[in-house]
Write an enzyme that holds these catalytic residues in place. Sequence first.
Site, PDB file in Angstrom:
ATOM      1  N   ASP A 795     -30.100   9.523  10.148  1.00  0.00           N
ATOM      2  CA  ASP A 795     -29.779  11.216   9.584  1.00  0.00           C
ATOM      3  C   ASP A 795     -30.691  11.645   9.566  1.00  0.00           C
ATOM      4  O   ASP A 795     -32.165  11.423   9.287  1.00  0.00           O
ATOM      5  CB  ASP A 795     -28.951  10.398   8.712  1.00  0.00           C
ATOM      6  CG  ASP A 795     -28.170  12.148   7.752  1.00  0.00           C
ATOM      7  OD1 ASP A 795     -27.856  12.964   8.114  1.00  0.00           O
ATOM      8  OD2 ASP A 795     -28.386  11.984   6.529  1.00  0.00           O
ATOM      9  N   LEU A 796     -30.621  13.499   8.855  1.00  0.00           N
ATOM     10  CA  LEU A 796     -32.117  14.073   8.759  1.00  0.00           C
ATOM     11  C   LEU A 796     -32.348  14.613   7.583  1.00  0.00           C
ATOM     12  O   LEU A 796     -33.022  13.977   6.919  1.00  0.00           O
ATOM     13  CB  LEU A 796     -31.346  15.534   9.614  1.00  0.00           C
ATOM     14  CG  LEU A 796     -32.768  16.679   9.579  1.00  0.00           C
ATOM     15  CD1 LEU A 796     -33.905  16.107  10.446  1.00  0.00           C
ATOM     16  CD2 LEU A 796     -32.129  17.685  10.541  1.00  0.00           C
ATOM     17  N   ASP A 797     -31.249  14.497   6.738  1.00  0.00           N
ATOM     18  CA  ASP A 797     -31.676  15.430   5.762  1.00  0.00           C
ATOM     19  C   ASP A 797     -31.459  14.377   4.641  1.00  0.00           C
ATOM     20  O   ASP A 797     -29.868  13.697   4.352  1.00  0.00           O
ATOM     21  CB  ASP A 797     -30.085  16.330   5.492  1.00  0.00           C
ATOM     22  CG  ASP A 797     -30.871  17.238   4.348  1.00  0.00           C
ATOM     23  OD1 ASP A 797     -31.755  17.651   4.009  1.00  0.00           O
ATOM     24  OD2 ASP A 797     -30.316  18.268   4.369  1.00  0.00           O
ATOM     25  N   THR A 803     -33.412  18.985   3.268  1.00  0.00           N
ATOM     26  CA  THR A 803     -33.726  20.191   3.063  1.00  0.00           C
ATOM     27  C   THR A 803     -32.424  20.459   1.979  1.00  0.00           C
ATOM     28  O   THR A 803     -32.328  21.725   2.180  1.00  0.00           O
ATOM     29  CB  THR A 803     -32.675  20.557   4.605  1.00  0.00           C
ATOM     30  OG1 THR A 803     -32.271  19.775   4.903  1.00  0.00           O
ATOM     31  CG2 THR A 803     -34.013  20.596   5.960  1.00  0.00           C
ATOM     32  N   LYS A 831     -23.498  18.233  -2.477  1.00  0.00           N
ATOM     33  CA  LYS A 831     -23.986  16.785  -1.130  1.00  0.00           C
ATOM     34  C   LYS A 831     -23.106  16.102  -0.553  1.00  0.00           C
ATOM     35  O   LYS A 831     -21.490  15.697  -0.943  1.00  0.00           O
ATOM     36  CB  LYS A 831     -24.645  16.458  -2.362  1.00  0.00           C
ATOM     37  CG  LYS A 831     -26.074  16.672  -2.203  1.00  0.00           C
ATOM     38  CD  LYS A 831     -27.148  16.013  -2.607  1.00  0.00           C
ATOM     39  CE  LYS A 831     -28.240  16.608  -3.093  1.00  0.00           C
ATOM     40  NZ  LYS A 831     -29.728  15.753  -3.985  1.00  0.00           N
ATOM     41  N   SER A 900     -27.560  13.753  12.584  1.00  0.00           N
ATOM     42  CA  SER A 900     -27.458  15.235  11.449  1.00  0.00           C
ATOM     43  C   SER A 900     -26.320  16.035  11.730  1.00  0.00           C
ATOM     44  O   SER A 900     -26.275  16.192  13.590  1.00  0.00           O
ATOM     45  CB  SER A 900     -28.676  15.322  11.557  1.00  0.00           C
ATOM     46  OG  SER A 900     -28.148  16.964  10.885  1.00  0.00           O
ATOM     47  N   ALA A 901     -25.358  15.845  11.219  1.00  0.00           N
ATOM     48  CA  ALA A 901     -23.960  16.500  11.810  1.00  0.00           C
ATOM     49  C   ALA A 901     -24.376  18.438  11.326  1.00  0.00           C
ATOM     50  O   ALA A 901     -23.784  19.436  11.273  1.00  0.00           O
ATOM     51  CB  ALA A 901     -23.177  16.686  10.027  1.00  0.00           C
ATOM     52  N   LYS A 931     -18.490  12.977   9.702  1.00  0.00           N
ATOM     53  CA  LYS A 931     -18.735  11.624   8.513  1.00  0.00           C
ATOM     54  C   LYS A 931     -17.379  11.904   7.453  1.00  0.00           C
ATOM     55  O   LYS A 931     -17.255  12.804   7.143  1.00  0.00           O
ATOM     56  CB  LYS A 931     -20.687  11.578   8.689  1.00  0.00           C
ATOM     57  CG  LYS A 931     -21.439  11.236   9.460  1.00  0.00           C
ATOM     58  CD  LYS A 931     -22.218  11.706   8.453  1.00  0.00           C
ATOM     59  CE  LYS A 931     -24.008  12.691  10.153  1.00  0.00           C
ATOM     60  NZ  LYS A 931     -25.580  11.917   9.170  1.00  0.00           N
ATOM     61  N   GLU A 955     -29.523   6.216   6.404  1.00  0.00           N
ATOM     62  CA  GLU A 955     -28.661   7.104   6.125  1.00  0.00           C
ATOM     63  C   GLU A 955     -28.358   7.385   4.349  1.00  0.00           C
ATOM     64  O   GLU A 955     -28.916   6.430   3.677  1.00  0.00           O
ATOM     65  CB  GLU A 955     -27.286   6.737   6.099  1.00  0.00           C
ATOM     66  CG  GLU A 955     -26.353   7.975   7.337  1.00  0.00           C
ATOM     67  CD  GLU A 955     -26.443   9.114   6.722  1.00  0.00           C
ATOM     68  OE1 GLU A 955     -26.817   9.967   5.374  1.00  0.00           O
ATOM     69  OE2 GLU A 955     -25.307   9.899   7.521  1.00  0.00           O
ATOM     70  N   ASP A 956     -28.616   8.428   4.156  1.00  0.00           N
ATOM     71  CA  ASP A 956     -28.609   8.534   2.778  1.00  0.00           C
ATOM     72  C   ASP A 956     -27.556   9.414   1.565  1.00  0.00           C
ATOM     73  O   ASP A 956     -27.441   9.608   0.568  1.00  0.00           O
ATOM     74  CB  ASP A 956     -29.957   9.578   2.392  1.00  0.00           C
ATOM     75  CG  ASP A 956     -28.996  11.438   2.312  1.00  0.00           C
ATOM     76  OD1 ASP A 956     -28.496  11.541   3.610  1.00  0.00           O
ATOM     77  OD2 ASP A 956     -29.759  11.688   1.619  1.00  0.00           O
TER      78      ASP A 956
END
Lengths: 1002, 1002
Positions: A795-797, A803, A831, A900-901, A931, A955-956
């Site tokens: 995942d990115l964020d 971000t 979130k 990432s979404a 997701k 993932e977070d």
Amino acid sequence: MQTAQRRERKQNKPSIYPYDEWRVVEDSFDVETNYRDETIFATGNGYIGYRGNFEEGYQGPVGTSLQGTYLNGFYESHPIQYGESAYGYAKNAQTMLNVTDSKIINVFVQGEQFSLFEGKLLKYQRVLDFRTGIMHREMTWESPAGNRVEIHVQRMVCLERKHLAAFSYEVTPVNFSGEITLVSALNGQVQNQVTLGDPRVGSAFHGQVLTTEDVVQDGSLAAIRQRTQNSRFTLVCAMENAIETGNQYHLEVGTKEQMASAEYTVDALEGVPVRLHKWVAYYTSKDYDEHELVQLARAEVAEARELGYDKLTAEQRDFLYEYWKHTDIQIEGDPALQQSLRFNAFHLLQSVGRDGKTNIAAKGVTGEGYEGHYFWDTETYIFPFFLYTHPDISRKLLEYRYTTLDKARMRAKELAHKGALYAWRTIDGEETSPYFPAGTAAYHINADIMYALKKYLHATNDTEFLLKYGAEMLFETARFWVDMGAYIPKHENQFCINEVTGPDEYTALVNNNLYTNVMAKDHLEFAFETARWMKENHSQVFTRLAEKLNLQDSETTDWQSAADKMYVAFDEEYGIYPQDDSFLQKEVWDFENTPEDHYPLLLHYHPLVIYRYQVLKQADVMLAMFLQGNRFTTAEKKRNYHYYEALTTHDSSLSPCIYSILSAEIGEVNQAYGYFMRTARMDLDDYNGNVKDGIHSASMAGAWLSIVQGFAGMREYGGKLMFRPVIPEQWRQYQFKVSFAGRLLRVSVTPKDTTYALESGDTLTLYHEGAPIDVSTGKPVTVSTEPKLEAVLFDLDGVITDTAEYHYLAWKQLADELKIDFDRKINERLKGVGRLDSLNIILENSTLQLSEDEKKALANRKNEYYQSLIEKITPDDVLPGILNLLKDLQERNIKIGLASASKNAVLVVEKLGIGEYLDTIVDAAALQKGKPDPEIFLTAADELHVPYRNCIGIEDARSGVESIQGAGMKAVGVGTPSAMDIADWAVQDTSELSVTKLLQWI
Amino acid sequence: MQTAQRRERKQNKPSIYPYDEWRVVEDSFDVETNYRDETIFATGNGYIGYRGNFEEGYQGPVGTSLQGTYLNGFYESHPIQYGESAYGYAKNAQTMLNVTDSKIINVFVQGEQFSLFEGKLLKYQRVLDFRTGIMHREMTWESPAGNRVEIHVQRMVCLERKHLAAFSYEVTPVNFSGEITLVSALNGQVQNQVTLGDPRVGSAFHGQVLTTEDVVQDGSLAAIRQRTQNSRFTLVCAMENAIETGNQYHLEVGTKEQMASAEYTVDALEGVPVRLHKWVAYYTSKDYDEHELVQLARAEVAEARELGYDKLTAEQRDFLYEYWKHTDIQIEGDPALQQSLRFNAFHLLQSVGRDGKTNIAAKGVTGEGYEGHYFWDTETYIFPFFLYTHPDISRKLLEYRYTTLDKARMRAKELAHKGALYAWRTIDGEETSPYFPAGTAAYHINADIMYALKKYLHATNDTEFLLKYGAEMLFETARFWVDMGAYIPKHENQFCINEVTGPDEYTALVNNNLYTNVMAKDHLEFAFETARWMKENHSQVFTRLAEKLNLQDSETTDWQSAADKMYVAFDEEYGIYPQDDSFLQKEVWDFENTPEDHYPLLLHYHPLVIYRYQVLKQADVMLAMFLQGNRFTTAEKKRNYHYYEALTTHDSSLSPCIYSILSAEIGEVNQAYGYFMRTARMDLDDYNGNVKDGIHSASMAGAWLSIVQGFAGMREYGGKLMFRPVIPEQWRQYQFKVSFAGRLLRVSVTPKDTTYALESGDTLTLYHEGAPIDVSTGKPVTVSTEPKLEAVLFDLDGVITDTAEYHYLAWKQLADELKIDFDRKINERLKGVGRLDSLNIILENSTLQLSEDEKKALANRKNEYYQSLIEKITPDDVLPGILNLLKDLQERNIKIGLASASKNAVLVVEKLGIGEYLDTIVDAAALQKGKPDPEIFLTAADELHVPYRNCIGIEDARSGVESIQGAGMKAVGVGTPSAMDIADWAVQDTSELSVTKLLQWI
């Protein structure tokens, strides 16, 4: 929105047959199950079919037996009665006839007739042996007067000789010497069963249908000639007998009404067996000139007698040896299953017409259910079994369809259409389905047959068949679609196929059934490609055919246009393909309040009631996703599976095997096993309670499909043979063989690996989990299927960078402008929440009344702020430990994907300077669902060509972890407690992540 | 998008009957038309029905006659045969039986039997007289031997006596004296016609069905007792005879097999008539204990003989005098029509069951088509005829439905639903429709019957009926809807009714058929209101009924909720109501390539083919718009009419009358007349070629509907009786009577005016073109319907003021900002074009790629500029002459409406300071379609309560003129040549407009 629960049906009555790998054995006679057992112990050769009746006749209660003998394709027709008829309705019914009973051998012991219902049965065993192809019985019987005999009966319908069956009947006096009489007979006085009420059994004739024209007796040889009235067939049944005894005997022959008999009276000695051999032949005017029939039948039995009984048994055994060599599936760890798989494969052989003039009936030649009709079951369920084990037989099945092409042309014409429409149910090719909404409306039969043709060509390269028969069928059926479908303005001028019924018969007369449209698309593409290929490679053949069919050049391009513009609806809200245009606008069936005994629904609810609901009799969209699997992603298969599986009753025996296959494909192996077991032992365990009416040939083949195409994941697209094996935890190993393009391939699957061994043929390139493998004879290839880390999906964020702060600042700026209170506490609620929904949360603190357009504008404005903010991101913003992890993964050749979404992901990656490490970045905009749907991770893995089980996702967010796990991957949860709670492994901080840990974990 | 053409069908064969206002007369016998004529000349009393057969029997070719006698409601049942049956299918068919033939009177002239096919027929006339209720024949016949006789036959089925029929048979020797023998007989050897192939005729029995149990002869009196097997009815037919002659005669009586006869041999004298009277009675165990039947029948004929023949004819004439007093419609200027209207009304009386136990069959008691079944035809087509002429008869029809309520409850239960579902076709209430997609699926029957109940109550205030029978039917049928329908998430949780077939049987098994949903909505509202009213006014009755039905309080509110949330789809693009959810997604039927002889389509195309297309057998949406006319605007009726009319084949005889009514309502009077004539003379002209199978009772009533509800525009909503009369140019006057709420009202319509006269009852308030009128006995009211100017409807822009410049400036500002070239020339293209389309025209000169949202935003921006600009408008901007015109109109009480498509109209009017003159400003935002659709002008007129023909519209745009004319108004075109070209009158400039001119013009 779904309240429906998947309903587990209990099996009817546990099997009474002990598990025996190569046989079905019955150790005691049971009146209660006799009707069913007659089906189980049926013998046949794809032409002649004997139910497992006793030679001595049956004296049990009415309704506990059906004395039956059938010839595949031999039928009588009669006009269908309609309460209210209409133009174009099917005119005639066809019923496979119960023909001359030739099984009769009566026994008299000192004048007392043997009967299971008199005297004492001291021993009883009935056995159907899959290797010898013989049904035999051992009995010890004591007559009412106390005379005891041992009886041993053998029966076989010769697999190598279409017209021949043979019996061996042995009686040994145990406690006496005296007269034993054996009466071998033919009886022409036969009639079909009359069963009312259950539409699946079909209304047959009342009373005798065959007219007996002649009964001939010539020593031990006899023949009966009979005739049908409407279908105008002549049938001859002949028998020859031979007694084998050391003692004196007396033969008395005679004819009586419609019977011919040979009566052997033997002065038998205690302990010395008396043995009668009997040979029977059936010949009909469907195959030969009617004047030759008697001669042919007599010659056949005479030759058999000449040959001797033992030669025939040897021939039978040899034939089956070859059969099993190509067919046998071995399962380690499940004897019940092993038995049923062989039982199924054996009955399929016994049922399949191999003369190119007959096909395989829904019940084979074992009973009268569905009147001996052929359905789409052949091509969709049974054909692949023969194609990949005995391609020569599969060709015969296609040849049969060619013989009915003229009737299919006539049917199309009756329906005011061009081309050809194959009959939904038929024996000789004429449509006989009296209920058009679940008959003629199932137009998909055309595409089903052509799909089989395509698969046949890919697996055999039999272009001779294509040029001689296939192309003509293909073109005529393709032009039917173009004529009946239409480009519909209200569907953006897409090509629509309206007013059809798909495979699921609990929904009828709908528009754009997904299965039909997708299959028709494939069909039309296949037709266009074939025409193009023929023009290039066999232009003369093509020209001749085009002339014959009056086929215009524009027609072939019409096929491609219709295929290109085929309408396939997609529901954005559910992320699934609606089964048809109106399906999702129906109410979901109230499964919870449907009593268990109200299944199958069709026997308890009016069709109007059933049609009104979202409820499936059998796989429909899922069948399309199996047959046309390359047109759908795994994410789609998962999502549609979960939707439709919950709505399916499996009231059709054609359903569980398809669900088994799809379950295996989407990684639900336990579920796949459950469905498979329902399929595999459907008949042995009489799951649906109707085995008495005959075997379920399609379901039997479905068991084979479930293993080869289900667990082993075999697919063939464009001539490429592919596997994606899984194995149920109940098994130690399974092994099967596949005939493909001239090769014989053996595939063995264990929990740890898969072995591909080529038993014959040239080197074959096959695909294991997408990767090509070359297999040559003598050089088996074993591929490990144990989990190993091949890819890590980030995942990115919150994982690669944070971000979140920028999002907060952007929202804050917007909120301030709108004069709305907004703080970090409220921000927490945003979130994992999409842009518009986030805005709605913020607006809770405002009295602003905004239109959807205005909200969109505001959300866009926030995004503009966010985009300006992330312009400021630098490589320093990569979270601790991540850069090292990326480097280490790259060094070890473990692939890296970004899932990432965020639609700004590419920009962020660029700013972070990590682009070089990423093997793929999923385009979030192209996804159907976000997701927690697994689509994004599945897509990443697909793009990396890595099996899902060899991926780890990081993932977070909780919804992200759910997405990873839904994809069948392992998940690492980072930082957020709600995500860490459900993750497979958890770390507080990205700095704790390392390659070592990831490798260890997997 | 429509390529279909409305198809005009030619009539089969022109009528052979000369136009005679009170009779049908046939002057020569024609074998070719005999079968049909037997229907035309049928006599009946709603119970007994005689086809117009000859007493002397029929010796013509096979297939040119059907000797038939029927008793309404007397049937035999038999199990329906299904090729493939399913749960809940209708089990038994019911067939109205051809019963004991009692018409027989054979004549022998000097031993030669009279026959139409031997000797010479010198004179022949057959007459059905609507005032006497007698069918009589005059013949002069010369026997092969040359003996000439005059024969005069009279036959009547007594309208006042359910069980009785009577004959008078007179023979006069013309050129000889000698023996005349008359043989009067009853014949029990009868059977129904066997007709195959046409689903509308129905499959009847083969061979004799009635078992003859007894034949009794007692002097001139005789009786036959017969019995049905399955329905278990007993039937007795008795006859009595009396000879009237001055001469010697001899009576010989006898029974032979199933016959009883009385043979009178008379020594007749030249010129002296011999007359036989015959009385016949039918009694069955449906009405009386079977042991009393013989006695009852004998008593009936004995009493009749006692009474004498002439008393019966007088009674018959009196009965009809009263009937016509309430029923007769008079048309001046169209004798053919006058005849057929009386023919229809007479046959309706002959067909209708008046005993509360029978109903009115599709073919009355005149033939065997549709097997004597009752359909929705009764309530939807025939019921209003009786309701508004003989409300006592209409009550009997509803009583019949109550007698079948238990069967309707059982049917609902079979379908797994609560409440009651009436049979689609039946005699005794049991569902007998063997084809459920056009049978049980037509659930609307429930709402149709309840609609009739509602109308009955409004027209009679018969609360006794409601409390005793009506409410129970109403509640049980209402709960059925709530149980079978559902709130569907995909339709915003609206209440949907899925899997139904509407009135149009060329479409089947669809979701949300408009007719069904709208009728069900009305039904549910009616049920809720009735429950509420009963609770308030008859709480004890309600409580008892609720207990009986186990009706929960929540159920009645469920009815209202379902009605409130009833799903009614609307198609924005076409501006119409789709016939069902999928209708517009189908291809339009290829009318152009359908040969004329392929109609009716149902006899030439498979249902699957027909169902696949947009093609109607009969009115569906339009029927809803007729029955529920107050739920739809005229604009909707016009728009939907034009869409569906082009798709309708009128293959059902139920169709033309509805289209006639709607045509009249939307002002297409010529069209209405054409459809009406198809309806009115359908049977006399044998339009559909099947009159031989019986009259079309629904279509006959449809002719009455077409006049009273069509041309005269009679409607009843909420107890208010309304008229909107028009008159076809072919007529000088038409006049009819209406029974309503205890009054008898006579309505006369001429091209100039309408007169309402109350013949009996208290003062009635009725509504003429929306305006209330009080009518009292002796005080007829005449209302002029000649055109007069009542309202002027103005377009705003270009007529009242010129905002074109402001639009230009606003667009210009936007274009400049976008850096797009835009000038006055391009601006010309924007006139009459909506905002978004205007933007698209401007964007043609730009390379900008904009999303729909972005375009909307830009269009809004332009509007903001425009709104700022029009802020500057002042009263000085009113165009020349307009202010004076407005003032003059106001002074003369001519109403003024503003019909502007501009959403800023209110603002502009305010700035111009002309608000005080405007009686209405149409809300353009609430319209379904913009100009040239007539909706905006129709809406303006409706808001002003002014008939459309009394409005003048003023427009400067061509599309505006089209809109005015489409609304049936006269249009003035101002300034723009393209508008002036097609306008009724044109002016160059607004200054040319004046009240004087407008008044002159109209």
